[in-house]
Design a protein around this motif. Structure first.
Motif, PDB file in Angstrom:
ATOM      1  N   ILE A   5       0.885  -1.165  -0.053  1.00  0.00           N
ATOM      2  CA  ILE A   5      -0.036   0.072  -0.050  1.00  0.00           C
ATOM      3  C   ILE A   5       0.883   1.299   0.115  1.00  0.00           C
ATOM      4  O   ILE A   5       1.892   1.344   0.958  1.00  0.00           O
ATOM      5  CB  ILE A   5      -1.108  -0.156   1.191  1.00  0.00           C
ATOM      6  N   THR A   6       0.584   2.051  -1.109  1.00  0.00           N
ATOM      7  CA  THR A   6       1.458   3.582  -1.185  1.00  0.00           C
ATOM      8  C   THR A   6       0.502   4.578  -0.658  1.00  0.00           C
ATOM      9  O   THR A   6      -0.722   4.628  -1.444  1.00  0.00           O
ATOM     10  CB  THR A   6       2.174   3.507  -2.343  1.00  0.00           C
ATOM     11  N   SER A   7       0.926   5.531   0.033  1.00  0.00           N
ATOM     12  CA  SER A   7       0.004   6.551   0.252  1.00  0.00           C
ATOM     13  C   SER A   7       0.659   7.997   0.093  1.00  0.00           C
ATOM     14  O   SER A   7       2.137   7.830   0.316  1.00  0.00           O
ATOM     15  CB  SER A   7      -0.675   6.494   1.787  1.00  0.00           C
ATOM     16  N   TRP A   8       0.235   8.978  -0.056  1.00  0.00           N
ATOM     17  CA  TRP A   8       0.723  10.461  -0.226  1.00  0.00           C
ATOM     18  C   TRP A   8      -0.176  11.457  -0.073  1.00  0.00           C
ATOM     19  O   TRP A   8      -1.516  11.207   0.255  1.00  0.00           O
ATOM     20  CB  TRP A   8       1.366  10.468  -1.731  1.00  0.00           C
ATOM     21  N   THR A   9       0.328  12.656   0.282  1.00  0.00           N
ATOM     22  CA  THR A   9      -0.599  13.896   0.452  1.00  0.00           C
ATOM     23  C   THR A   9      -0.587  14.964  -0.697  1.00  0.00           C
ATOM     24  O   THR A   9       0.305  15.240  -1.160  1.00  0.00           O
ATOM     25  CB  THR A   9       0.019  14.499   1.662  1.00  0.00           C
ATOM     26  N   ARG A  10      -1.962  15.204  -0.920  1.00  0.00           N
ATOM     27  CA  ARG A  10      -2.223  16.129  -2.047  1.00  0.00           C
ATOM     28  C   ARG A  10      -3.040  17.298  -1.689  1.00  0.00           C
ATOM     29  O   ARG A  10      -3.712  17.272  -1.038  1.00  0.00           O
ATOM     30  CB  ARG A  10      -2.831  15.311  -3.106  1.00  0.00           C
TER      31      ARG A  10
END
Length: 828
Positions: free
Chosen positions: A240-245
């Motif tokens: 699972i890859t997560s980021w902030t936008r």
């Protein structure tokens, strides 16, 4: 024999030669002798090579040389190849002289040659710099490669030498195979200046240089991920890859808060507005709708020339069928009789067109030979001087082509439209075939008359010879009332564009427009469009303003009121104007009866036209017709609320000037001159006037040689037509003193030989009137320039109009004819 003769086998001077040169030739001389040698020199001051040692007792020596051109000659360079020879000859003092003299001789030939431009061509495969390499992959494995060619590998060039060097290290030679080369390098981190050099045996070099930078960065440690399994226990690599936008979102669909353009300090802005006086304006809405009611009348009558009577009949005129400018400017173009030598090309082409129309009719074609024999073009007894082109044309057409001038005279023996054509009995037209022949003749005459616009009668001529300008009057009527009849006169039209500004309201004389159709009422509802001057501030958000005109950057001094008023008007009042597009037919008079404007608040306002009796006297007269001011009378106010849309020509094609006449003052001779500088020839070209050869001056009263000779007058060129000042008494007016005015009358000058020969005028500007009496003010000190030229245009109904027009322009100033009277010549 004074030298040796050197011959070279075909090698022309100026040739481009190869680096490997082959040349041969021979050396010869007259008589007995010997040749000591032949030498070649490459360039002035260049190396010299002996190509033949020479021989004794030979009359001709053959030599040849082959080899490379020295390196001092560079590729693409021009150089001189000098071939020289030396020898000696025996010169006997008398026949069978046992001890003749020996004389040294030489010879030399110089060839201008160019060495072909062949040099090594080196290319290197592009590489990126800098290059970042992980520590684990050092040193960097780098391949330096490319191509190398020269002269396609042919002799004498072969394969150039190729070397490379990294930094300050020694050069390393590389091998080239089939034009390609390469080398593998192992480079640790650092900067490496790489230089690759290619050179051939003739000192031609091509170099490549570039710096390669190698950077190292640490290798990231390996990540030991725990083993992942699926719910069934099977190994899995899922992650699972997560980021902030950051993403803008609207809380509502209403954009009102953004469009309000809120200010950080609105109180400061309101204070600034108070300082600038912006709160002194009255609250009002913007116009959103306008209703225009107007009365429209068409121009129905037209009078050519100066209008001098009340209720002149004039002629009927429909602006939709013909442009007014064409009817005003038109002049006679076609020849009027078989002896008129104008437009000879048209006469032949129109005659041939009549034969084609005869051939197209099955009944009338049988009379082609009869009509051709009766209308053949004839060679005149004499042509105007300088008409060489016309004479050649006539010689080629005489007795072969039909003449339209003779056809018109045949079909219209009395001139004008004389009804049905009655053929000459010599044509032997049968009674049964007469309707067909008449039909062809009528169709040809209609076509011939429609080619050009010409005045059919003197009443159709608007040119005023005494004024050197056109005059025309048009009339229309708004209502049966006498005051609603309008007559507009253009009394000083010089030619060119006949627009509304050329007309003035004629309140002294008028045209009879009582039979004109009733005016029509028009009503239009439109949306007013704001008039925005260039450089005005943009009224909308996010609109880019025009940077071509910035009022803030205009340099204006304290006394530059014009610039200051322009800036103030555009900034403060530029958005106060609106325009209403009102479509009107050409050739119409329009009077606005009412204008009702509805604003954004629903308020309706009635705007009265300028000049309404209920309003104060207007100070605005733009686009209004000024009143014609007769001489000696006070200026009259313009007629308000009347808009004239004349039937002007939009665009026209204009030919070169066929006739050029210059009117100028000659203060030394106290007269004026009309100088015919260019005249129209018989083939519709412009030619200078013919000038006869100057005859020797004779004087019967002259005595013996050395005595003074009396001359009555000096001579002037025949194309200088004198305009002599005369006094003319105007028609008497009851109760006034008779008035005498000065005019310029076309006259003649005394001939130097005492004869009474008068030089006639040939230009239309000078011979358009039988007795030319120019007004004195029409030839001012700057002079007047009158030209005649062809014009063509298209009208609103698609028709094509071609006519000949005169144009009056400013002259070139005063001049002198060197005319002298009562002179004495010493020793003439």
């Amino acid at each position: 024999m004074s030298g040796l003769f050197i011959f070279i086998n075909p090698l022309p001077s100026g040739s481009t030669v190869s680096r490997s040169l082959q040349i041969s030739g021979s050396v010869s001389g007259a008589g007995s002798g010997s040749v000591r040698g032949v030498w070649l020199q490459f360039g002035d001051g260049g190396p010299i090579q002996q190509v033949h040692p020479g021989a004794r007792k030979v009359a001709q020596l053959n030599w040849s040389w082959s080899g490379p051109i020295p390196n001092a000659i560079r590729p693409g360079q021009r150089f001189n190849l000098i071939v020289s020879s030396q020898g000696s000859i025996t010169v006997p003092k008398f026949p069978k002289d046992p001890e003749p003299d020996i004389q040294n001789v030489d010879g030399e030939v110089v060839l201008d040659l160019t060495l072909e431009h062949v040099v090594p061509v080196l290319s290197v495969t592009p590489f990126q710099s800098p290059q970042a390499v992980p520590n684990a992959q050092l040193p960097l494995s780098f391949r330096l490669a490319g191509t190398l060619t020269e002269g396609q590998g042919q002799a004498p060039y072969g394969v150039p030498k190729l070397t490379y060097r990294i930094g300050a290290t020694a050069e390393v030679t590389l091998s080239v195979s089939n034009g390609t080369w390469g080398v593998d390098l192992s480079l640790p981190p650092g900067e490496y200046p790489i230089t690759v050099t290619a050179s051939d045996a003739f000192a031609s070099v091509d170099t490549f240089s570039q710096t390669l930078k190698v950077l190292a960065f640490p290798t990231p440690p390996p990540v030991d991920r725990p083993g992942r399994v699926t719910p069934s226990g099977m190994p899995s690599t899922a992650s699972i890859t997560s980021w902030t936008r950051l993403e803008p979102q609207c809380s509502a669909a209403d954009v009102g808060s953004s469009a309000n353009a809120r200010l950080f300090d609105p109180l400061w802005l309101m204070t600034r507005q108070w300082q600038m006086g912006e709160f002194q304006g009255e609250d009002s809405g913007s116009p959103v709708q306008a209703r225009v009611r107007a009365t429209q009348a068409a121009i129905t009558r037209c009078h050519f020339g100066e209008l001098s009577v009340q209720k002149a009949a004039g002629m009927a005129y429909d602006p939709a069928t013909a442009p007014l400018e064409t009817l005003v400017e038109r002049r006679r173009m076609r020849p009027t009789s078989p002896t008129d030598d104008r437009m000879l090309t048209l006469a032949a082409e129109a005659g041939l067109h009549f034969l084609r129309m005869l051939d197209a009719d099955a009944t009338a074609r049988k009379y082609r030979p009869a009509f051709l024999a009766a209308s053949l073009m004839q060679m005149p007894a004499a042509l105007a001087e300088g008409s060489d082109a016309a004479a050649r044309l006539l010689r080629s057409l005489a007795g072969r082509a039909p003449d339209a001038r003779r056809l018109v005279t045949m079909f219209r023996p009395t001139g004008g439209n004389s009804g049905s054509y009655v053929p000459d009995p010599a044509l032997k037209v049968a009674a049964a075939d007469l309707p067909a022949v008449q039909r062809v003749v009528a169709a040809w005459l209609a076509w011939y008359d429609s080619l050009f616009a010409e005045p059919a009668a003197p009443a159709d001529d608007a040119w005023v010879p005494d004024r050197l300008e056109y005059a025309v009057s048009v009339g229309g009527r708004f209502s049966p009332a006498e005051s609603d009849g309008l007559t507009l006169s253009a009394s000083e039209f010089d030619g060119g564009r006949l627009d509304w500004s050329s007309f003035d309201l004629n309140q002294r004389f008028s045209l009879d427009t009582s039979a004109s159709p009733a005016a029509s009422a028009m009503s239009r509802v439109m949306i007013p469009a704001p008039v925005v001057p260039r450089g005005a501030p943009a009224a909308r958000f996010w609109e880019m303003e025009d940077a071509r005109l910035a009022y803030g950057l205009l340099p204006a001094g304290a006394t530059d009121l014009a610039h200051l008023m322009l800036i103030e008007y555009a900034s403060s009042y530029g958005n106060d104007w609106y325009v209403l597009p009102l479509t009107l037919p050409v050739g119409s008079l329009t009077r606005v009866d009412s204008l009702v404007v509805t604003d954004t608040f629903g308020v309706r306002s009635l705007l009265r036209p300028i000049g309404d009796p209920a309003l104060p006297a207007p100070r605005f007269s733009m686009w209004q017709q000024s009143a014609l001011r007769p001489a000696g009378e006070a200026a009259r106010p313009p007629r308000p609320n009347t808009f004239f849309l004349p039937p002007v020509v939009g665009r026209s094609m204009e030919g070169a000037a066929l006739e050029d006449v210059l009117f100028m003052r000659d203060e030394m001779a106290n007269i004026a001159w009309g100088i015919e500088r260019r005249l129209e020839s018989a083939v519709e070209t412009s030619l200078p006037p013919a000038r006869p050869p100057t005859a020797p001056m004779t004087d019967a009263a002259a005595g013996s040689a050395g005595l003074p000779t009396y001359r009555l007058a000096s001579s002037v060129p025949p194309h200088w037509i004198p305009l002599l000042p005369v006094q003319i008494q105007l028609p008497p007016v009851p109760g006034t003193v008779p008035v005498r005015v000065s005019r310029l009358k076309r006259g003649a000058v005394l001939q130097a030989d005492g004869s009474r020969h008068v030089h006639p005028a040939h230009s239309e500007a000078l011979k358009s009137a039988d007795t030319l009496l120019l007004y004195d003010e029409e030839v001012p000190r700057e002079g007047t320039h009158v030209t005649r030229q062809r014009r063509m245009t298209r009208w609103i109904d698609g028709s094509t109009w071609v006519w000949t027009a005169l144009r009056n322009q400013v002259g070139s100033g005063e001049g002198s004819s060197a005319l002298r009277f009562d002179t004495l010549g010493i020793g003439d």
